[in-house]
Scaffold this motif. Structure first.
Motif, PDB file in Angstrom:
ATOM      1  N   TYR A 222     -38.777  63.954   1.744  1.00 58.34           N
ATOM      2  CA  TYR A 222     -37.564  64.192   0.967  1.00 58.34           C
ATOM      3  C   TYR A 222     -37.150  65.655   1.100  1.00 58.34           C
ATOM      4  CZ  TYR A 222     -37.748  59.696  -1.452  1.00 58.34           C
ATOM      5  OH  TYR A 222     -37.727  58.360  -1.745  1.00 58.34           O
ATOM      6  N   PRO A 223     -35.870  65.960   0.981  1.00 59.56           N
ATOM      7  CA  PRO A 223     -35.439  67.365   0.973  1.00 59.56           C
ATOM      8  C   PRO A 223     -35.848  68.045  -0.320  1.00 59.56           C
ATOM      9  CG  PRO A 223     -33.599  65.911   0.479  1.00 59.56           C
ATOM     10  CD  PRO A 223     -34.753  65.020   0.852  1.00 59.56           C
ATOM     11  N   SER A 224     -35.697  69.353  -0.356  1.00 61.29           N
ATOM     12  CA  SER A 224     -35.969  70.087  -1.597  1.00 61.29           C
ATOM     13  C   SER A 224     -35.152  69.491  -2.728  1.00 61.29           C
ATOM     14  CB  SER A 224     -35.613  71.572  -1.423  1.00 61.29           C
ATOM     15  OG  SER A 224     -36.422  72.123  -0.405  1.00 61.29           O
ATOM     16  N   ASP A 225     -35.746  69.410  -3.894  1.00 62.09           N
ATOM     17  CA  ASP A 225     -35.116  68.634  -4.961  1.00 62.09           C
ATOM     18  C   ASP A 225     -33.878  69.315  -5.530  1.00 62.09           C
ATOM     19  OD1 ASP A 225     -35.601  68.688  -8.310  1.00 62.09           O
ATOM     20  OD2 ASP A 225     -36.291  70.418  -7.193  1.00 62.09           O
ATOM     21  N   SER A 226     -32.924  68.503  -5.980  1.00 57.26           N
ATOM     22  CA  SER A 226     -31.685  69.010  -6.555  1.00 57.26           C
ATOM     23  C   SER A 226     -31.565  68.691  -8.026  1.00 57.26           C
ATOM     24  CB  SER A 226     -30.480  68.397  -5.826  1.00 57.26           C
ATOM     25  OG  SER A 226     -30.475  66.987  -5.992  1.00 57.26           O
ATOM     26  N   ASN A 227     -32.467  67.834  -8.543  1.00 63.95           N
ATOM     27  CA  ASN A 227     -32.459  67.442  -9.960  1.00 63.95           C
ATOM     28  C   ASN A 227     -31.158  66.771 -10.374  1.00 63.95           C
ATOM     29  OD1 ASN A 227     -35.032  68.516 -10.455  1.00 63.95           O
ATOM     30  ND2 ASN A 227     -34.161  70.555 -10.600  1.00 63.95           N
ATOM     31  N   LEU A 228     -30.470  66.112  -9.436  1.00 60.44           N
ATOM     32  CA  LEU A 228     -29.206  65.466  -9.769  1.00 60.44           C
ATOM     33  C   LEU A 228     -29.418  64.173 -10.549  1.00 60.44           C
ATOM     34  CD1 LEU A 228     -27.184  65.973  -6.462  1.00 60.44           C
ATOM     35  CD2 LEU A 228     -26.970  67.222  -8.602  1.00 60.44           C
ATOM     36  N   VAL A 229     -30.470  63.444 -10.211  1.00 63.17           N
ATOM     37  CA  VAL A 229     -30.740  62.179 -10.887  1.00 63.17           C
ATOM     38  C   VAL A 229     -32.148  62.272 -11.463  1.00 63.17           C
ATOM     39  CG1 VAL A 229     -30.757  59.667 -10.719  1.00 63.17           C
ATOM     40  CG2 VAL A 229     -29.293  60.996  -9.192  1.00 63.17           C
ATOM     41  N   PHE A 230     -32.236  62.547 -12.755  1.00 63.92           N
ATOM     42  CA  PHE A 230     -33.521  62.908 -13.368  1.00 63.92           C
ATOM     43  C   PHE A 230     -34.588  61.835 -13.200  1.00 63.92           C
ATOM     44  CE2 PHE A 230     -36.317  62.773 -17.095  1.00 63.92           C
ATOM     45  CZ  PHE A 230     -36.915  64.014 -16.986  1.00 63.92           C
ATOM     46  N   PHE A 231     -34.231  60.576 -13.466  1.00 67.61           N
ATOM     47  CA  PHE A 231     -35.272  59.559 -13.554  1.00 67.61           C
ATOM     48  C   PHE A 231     -35.710  58.999 -12.215  1.00 67.61           C
ATOM     49  CE2 PHE A 231     -33.828  59.391 -17.971  1.00 67.61           C
ATOM     50  CZ  PHE A 231     -35.060  59.422 -18.617  1.00 67.61           C
ATOM     51  N   ILE A 232     -34.931  59.192 -11.134  1.00 67.55           N
ATOM     52  CA  ILE A 232     -35.333  58.606  -9.854  1.00 67.55           C
ATOM     53  C   ILE A 232     -35.528  59.652  -8.776  1.00 67.55           C
ATOM     54  CG2 ILE A 232     -34.179  56.426 -10.356  1.00 67.55           C
ATOM     55  CD1 ILE A 232     -31.946  57.281  -8.454  1.00 67.55           C
ATOM     56  N   ASN A 233     -35.164  60.882  -9.026  1.00 65.42           N
ATOM     57  CA  ASN A 233     -35.258  61.918  -8.002  1.00 65.42           C
ATOM     58  C   ASN A 233     -36.704  62.360  -7.833  1.00 65.42           C
ATOM     59  OD1 ASN A 233     -34.025  63.660  -6.105  1.00 65.42           O
ATOM     60  ND2 ASN A 233     -34.368  65.353  -7.515  1.00 65.42           N
ATOM     61  N   GLN A 234     -37.191  62.331  -6.601  1.00 65.77           N
ATOM     62  CA  GLN A 234     -38.539  62.804  -6.316  1.00 65.77           C
ATOM     63  C   GLN A 234     -38.464  64.145  -5.607  1.00 65.77           C
ATOM     64  OE1 GLN A 234     -39.928  59.220  -4.223  1.00 65.77           O
ATOM     65  NE2 GLN A 234     -41.419  58.972  -5.853  1.00 65.77           N
ATOM     66  N   SER A 235     -39.486  64.961  -5.781  1.00 69.93           N
ATOM     67  CA  SER A 235     -39.451  66.303  -5.224  1.00 69.93           C
ATOM     68  C   SER A 235     -40.858  66.816  -4.982  1.00 69.93           C
ATOM     69  CB  SER A 235     -38.722  67.248  -6.183  1.00 69.93           C
ATOM     70  OG  SER A 235     -39.531  67.535  -7.306  1.00 69.93           O
ATOM     71  N   PHE A 236     -40.917  68.032  -4.430  1.00 72.41           N
ATOM     72  CA  PHE A 236     -42.201  68.694  -4.217  1.00 72.41           C
ATOM     73  C   PHE A 236     -42.719  69.386  -5.472  1.00 72.41           C
ATOM     74  CE2 PHE A 236     -41.122  68.690   0.385  1.00 72.41           C
ATOM     75  CZ  PHE A 236     -42.320  68.163   0.861  1.00 72.41           C
ATOM     76  N   TRP A 237     -41.894  69.503  -6.518  1.00 74.90           N
ATOM     77  CA  TRP A 237     -42.292  70.315  -7.662  1.00 74.90           C
ATOM     78  C   TRP A 237     -43.546  69.812  -8.371  1.00 74.90           C
ATOM     79  CZ3 TRP A 237     -40.738  74.771  -6.862  1.00 74.90           C
ATOM     80  CH2 TRP A 237     -39.461  75.044  -6.386  1.00 74.90           C
ATOM     81  N   PRO A 238     -43.752  68.502  -8.539  1.00 74.61           N
ATOM     82  CA  PRO A 238     -45.029  68.089  -9.138  1.00 74.61           C
ATOM     83  C   PRO A 238     -46.237  68.522  -8.302  1.00 74.61           C
ATOM     84  CG  PRO A 238     -43.441  66.321  -9.279  1.00 74.61           C
ATOM     85  CD  PRO A 238     -42.836  67.363  -8.388  1.00 74.61           C
ATOM     86  N   HIS A 239     -46.104  68.501  -6.980  1.00 74.08           N
ATOM     87  CA  HIS A 239     -47.185  68.984  -6.114  1.00 74.08           C
ATOM     88  C   HIS A 239     -47.402  70.482  -6.335  1.00 74.08           C
ATOM     89  CE1 HIS A 239     -47.041  65.295  -3.504  1.00 74.08           C
ATOM     90  NE2 HIS A 239     -45.824  65.265  -4.017  1.00 74.08           N
ATOM     91  N   TYR A 240     -46.292  71.200  -6.435  1.00 76.10           N
ATOM     92  CA  TYR A 240     -46.372  72.644  -6.643  1.00 76.10           C
ATOM     93  C   TYR A 240     -47.143  72.976  -7.922  1.00 76.10           C
ATOM     94  CZ  TYR A 240     -44.768  77.335  -7.940  1.00 76.10           C
ATOM     95  OH  TYR A 240     -44.717  78.639  -8.346  1.00 76.10           O
ATOM     96  N   HIS A 241     -46.930  72.178  -8.964  1.00 78.22           N
ATOM     97  CA  HIS A 241     -47.641  72.436 -10.223  1.00 78.22           C
ATOM     98  C   HIS A 241     -49.146  72.397 -10.026  1.00 78.22           C
ATOM     99  CE1 HIS A 241     -48.937  72.382 -14.347  1.00 78.22           C
ATOM    100  NE2 HIS A 241     -49.449  71.184 -14.217  1.00 78.22           N
ATOM    101  N   TYR A 242     -49.627  71.487  -9.191  1.00 82.47           N
ATOM    102  CA  TYR A 242     -51.070  71.391  -8.983  1.00 82.47           C
ATOM    103  C   TYR A 242     -51.578  72.468  -8.027  1.00 82.47           C
ATOM    104  CZ  TYR A 242     -51.163  67.125 -11.659  1.00 82.47           C
ATOM    105  OH  TYR A 242     -51.071  66.223 -12.686  1.00 82.47           O
ATOM    106  N   LEU A 243     -50.679  73.071  -7.256  1.00 83.68           N
ATOM    107  CA  LEU A 243     -51.059  74.183  -6.403  1.00 83.68           C
ATOM    108  C   LEU A 243     -51.079  75.494  -7.187  1.00 83.68           C
ATOM    109  CD1 LEU A 243     -48.946  73.294  -3.248  1.00 83.68           C
ATOM    110  CD2 LEU A 243     -51.413  73.053  -3.508  1.00 83.68           C
TER     111      LEU A 243
END
Length: 319
Positions: A222-243
């Motif tokens: 997926y591309p870098s997240d845009s937060n346009l659709v909160f409930f279905i948009n996936q991103s790298f940010w949850p991975h970043y939290h664990y890093l």
């Protein structure tokens, strides 16, 4: 290490928890019916308010402040967050932090209590119905809690948790609809009791299970997240939290610096109730994410290169 290797990694069912959660969810169904057809508007507003405050306390208090030390807070703010956290009914801050730090220490392994590879249902709820294995219990005892043990407010809650729970979670919320706007006993018990409990628990559980919803699946591009659709948009940010878990701006549900928790932390800083926010520049993070997508290098390596450091241990504060 030899002692650990001899311990069982299998988890047994926690039958009291199984029965408890069955009753909470079944009885909350009647609370939903009352919510739509009988309950008074003031009770609805109280339900929304207490659920929101409890969720905020988990996200910005137990998680961001105490578990990961992403900022420091005044004694007054810590006291308020402690009292609001009691409204969750998920145990003391001490036990919550210990369990969550265990989750981070074991993340992406087969012994993670919230193993996301087993799917959302397991990470969100099924794991709550099982005891920790002897192996996990031993590792939990080794989690460093020395910083938490020096916090008098957290330890006060730990020592008097059940008294605070009885007053703040049960007595006051259930009594308010009866005392102040003459709602029915059924509404107080089933809406402010069981339904509120179910809503708050599921909101709090998303801190660990949200990765299954908003995190990328393995090999997804997926591309870098845009937060346009909160409930279905996936991103790298949850991975970043664990890093880099000690960045205060990473939200619990797949966002970075635009989440509700992040906004409240900034408000508290403006009110001089919090300080020492720990983060890295957004442009630096975006550059690392873009590099990971472009080159297919491991995201952790890209973050290390972008921040020009060789190692980012979990106890490192990024200024």
């Amino acid at each position: 290490m030899d002692e650990l290797s001899n311990l069982s990694k299998s988890r047994e069912a926690d039958w009291p928890a199984v029965l408890f959660f069955i009753h909470i969810h079944l009885l909350s169904i009647y609370g939903i019916w009352l919510l739509f057809f009988e309950v008074k508007w003031m009770t609805v507003l109280l339900l929304i308010a207490l659920t929101s405050l409890a969720t905020l306390a988990v996200n910005t208090g137990a998680h961001r402040l105490w578990a990961h030390r992403t900022y420091t807070a005044t004694k007054e703010l810590r006291l308020v967050l402690m009292l609001l956290h009691t409204l969750v009914g998920q145990g003391s801050i001490y036990s919550w932090v210990q369990y969550h730090r265990l989750h981070h220490a074991l993340f992406n392994t087969d012994v993670d209590p919230y193993d996301h590879k087993k799917g959302f249902f397991y990470a969100h709820m099924l794991t709550r119905l099982k005891k920790l294995s002897p192996y996990q219990e031993k590792l939990k005892q080794q989690i460093d809690m020395s910083d938490i043990e020096t916090d008098s407010i957290v330890m006060f809650q730990k020592n008097f948790y059940w008294l605070l729970y009885a007053v703040l979670f049960l007595l006051l919320p259930l009594n308010a609809p009866l005392e102040y706007w003459n709602d029915s006993v059924m509404s107080a018990v089933f809406v402010m009791g069981f339904l509120r409990y179910a809503l708050v628990l599921h909101a709090a559980w998303l801190v660990e299970s949200g990765f299954c919803i908003w995190g990328l699946k393995e090999n997804d591009k997926y591309p870098s997240d845009s937060n346009l659709v909160f409930f279905i948009n996936q991103s790298f940010w949850p991975h970043y939290h664990y890093l880099i878990p000690r960045d205060y701006k990473v939200g619990e549900y797949g966002t970075y610096d635009s989440g509700c928790s992040t906004a409240f932390i900034r408000v508290w800083v403006a009110l001089r109730l919090a300080k020492d926010l720990r983060t890295i520049e957004s442009t630096t993070v975006h550059a690392a994410l873009a590099e990971a997508i472009k080159t297919k290098k491991p995201l952790k390596l890209c973050l290390q290169e972008a921040t020009k450091v060789q190692h980012l241990p979990e106890d490192h504060y990024l200024k």
